[in-house]
Scaffold this motif. Structure first.
Motif, short mmCIF file in Angstrom:
data_model
loop_
_atom_site.label_atom_id
_atom_site.label_comp_id
_atom_site.label_asym_id
_atom_site.label_seq_id
_atom_site.Cartn_x
_atom_site.Cartn_y
_atom_site.Cartn_z
N TYR A 178 64.05 31.48 28.24
CA TYR A 178 63.87 32.92 27.79
C TYR A 178 65.42 33.43 27.27
O TYR A 178 65.29 34.33 26.46
CB TYR A 178 63.69 33.67 29.23
CG TYR A 178 63.52 35.22 28.85
CD1 TYR A 178 62.36 35.71 28.24
CD2 TYR A 178 64.55 35.91 29.51
CE1 TYR A 178 62.68 37.15 28.22
CE2 TYR A 178 64.58 37.50 29.24
CZ TYR A 178 63.62 38.11 28.63
OH TYR A 178 63.53 39.25 28.60
N ALA B 137 55.43 35.46 28.37
CA ALA B 137 55.42 34.04 28.43
C ALA B 137 56.21 33.59 29.85
O ALA B 137 55.61 32.74 30.39
CB ALA B 137 55.89 33.41 27.35
N LEU C 70 60.69 31.34 23.77
CA LEU C 70 59.18 31.33 24.25
C LEU C 70 58.19 32.28 23.47
O LEU C 70 57.20 32.72 24.11
CB LEU C 70 59.52 32.16 25.73
CG LEU C 70 60.24 31.21 26.92
CD1 LEU C 70 60.43 32.37 28.23
CD2 LEU C 70 59.69 30.08 27.15
N HIS D 260 54.38 34.66 32.70
CA HIS D 260 52.92 33.83 33.08
C HIS D 260 53.51 32.67 33.69
O HIS D 260 52.77 31.84 34.54
CB HIS D 260 52.10 33.72 31.95
CG HIS D 260 51.27 34.85 31.50
ND1 HIS D 260 50.83 35.27 30.36
CD2 HIS D 260 51.03 36.20 32.15
CE1 HIS D 260 50.09 36.41 30.40
NE2 HIS D 260 50.33 36.76 31.35
#
Length: 301
Positions: free
Chosen positions: A50, A62, A55, A65
């Motif tokens: 990240y 993303a 991502l 999740h």
């Protein structure tokens, strides 16, 4: 006149920090340290991805999740400790059961925090979404339940709650079901991952049913368990697609027999669970006679 020196009262010993890589005697446990580092690895990897913008188009989505997915995975792994401890004759696994459960909680809390961040920290909107979106209601209920179990997982709380503690912590099973349902609902169309982990959960519940019925954990019953778990996973996937998308059951069943495009989750569940059979065979050959009959049901906790 004799003057006696004032003797200071001894200070109470400061509580020792229970670092996750230490055993109960305060010594370094290589096994616990290895599991701890492996538990950290997914979080560190996705955090780095990240930070480096690796991502995709919606990196925060993303990221959150992924944290939710790993929470479910660690929750299932924590439930697998007791069966694997018995089947593979690996008593040391009990040392990391609490760690795995708390890891699942930690990932779930990060998942929720990232969701709040995705909503621009608008707590009123977050509360409204939780109330009016059923999959968020289910997920939040599961998070609250896991938090209660996490807070009461310490040795002190175990002593304080006494006989209530085991009953309270049996809530982990319905909470896992809630987590899996949340996983299904947020996965939208492709539910391969929640189907797979739900299949493993069904296998673990099947093992506990075997234990309750005093069926020994020996190769033949375990082979039957793996086949039953695979079939149950097919049924679960078929029912989900039929109810959620209207896909005919015949199409889902046909997809499970067609390997030209993809291998369906039921086969992966079958392959995963069937691996315990050679483990159990190896345990039968190496276990000493002094340990009692191999396969006798052990207390399921």
């Amino acid at each position: 006149m004799t003057v006696h020196p004032r003797i200071a009262a001894p200070r109470p010993a400061s509580p020792r920090i229970a670092w996750p890589w230490l055993d109960r005697a305060g010594r370094l446990s290589r096994f616990k340290l290895a599991v701890f580092l492996l538990a950290l690895a997914p979080g560190l990897w996705f955090t780095a991805a990240y930070a480096l913008d690796r991502l995709g188009a919606k990196p925060l989505t993303a990221y959150l999740h992924a944290m939710g997915d790993w929470s479910v995975r660690f929750l299932i792994l924590s439930l697998a400790v007791t069966p694997m401890r018995r089947i593979a004759n690996a008593p040391k696994l009990i040392l990391v059961r609490r760690m795995l459960g708390l890891t699942a909680l930690a990932y779930a809390l990060v998942h929720f925090t990232l969701y709040v961040a995705d909503q621009k920290f608008d707590l009123a909107r977050v509360a409204s979404e939780i109330v009016f979106r059923i999959y968020l209601t289910i997920g939040f209920a599961g998070l609250l339940g896991l938090t209660v179990l996490g807070v009461t997982s310490t040795d002190g709380m175990i002593r304080r709650l006494g006989k209530t503690w085991p009953r309270l912590h049996r809530l982990v099973y319905p909470l896992t079901a809630l987590a899996l349902l949340h996983f299904f609902l947020q996965s939208k169309i492709d539910v391969s991952s929640p189907v797979y982990w739900s299949g493993l959960f069904l296998a673990l519940m099947g093992w506990r049913l075997m234990h309750h019925l005093k069926v020994p954990s020996t190769p033949l019953p375990l082979l039957g368990l793996s086949l039953a778990a695979g079939l149950a996973t097919v049924g679960l996937e078929t029912a989900w697609y039929a109810l959620a998308t209207g896909v005919p059951a015949s199409a889902v069943l046909a997809a499970n027999l067609d390997f030209s495009y993809d291998v369906r989750p039921a086969w992966w569940v079958l392959a995963t669970v069937i691996l315990i059979v050679p483990l159990n065979l190896w345990q039968n050959r190496t276990a000493s006679g002094g340990r009692g009959p191999v396969g006798r049901p052990a207390p399921a906790r």
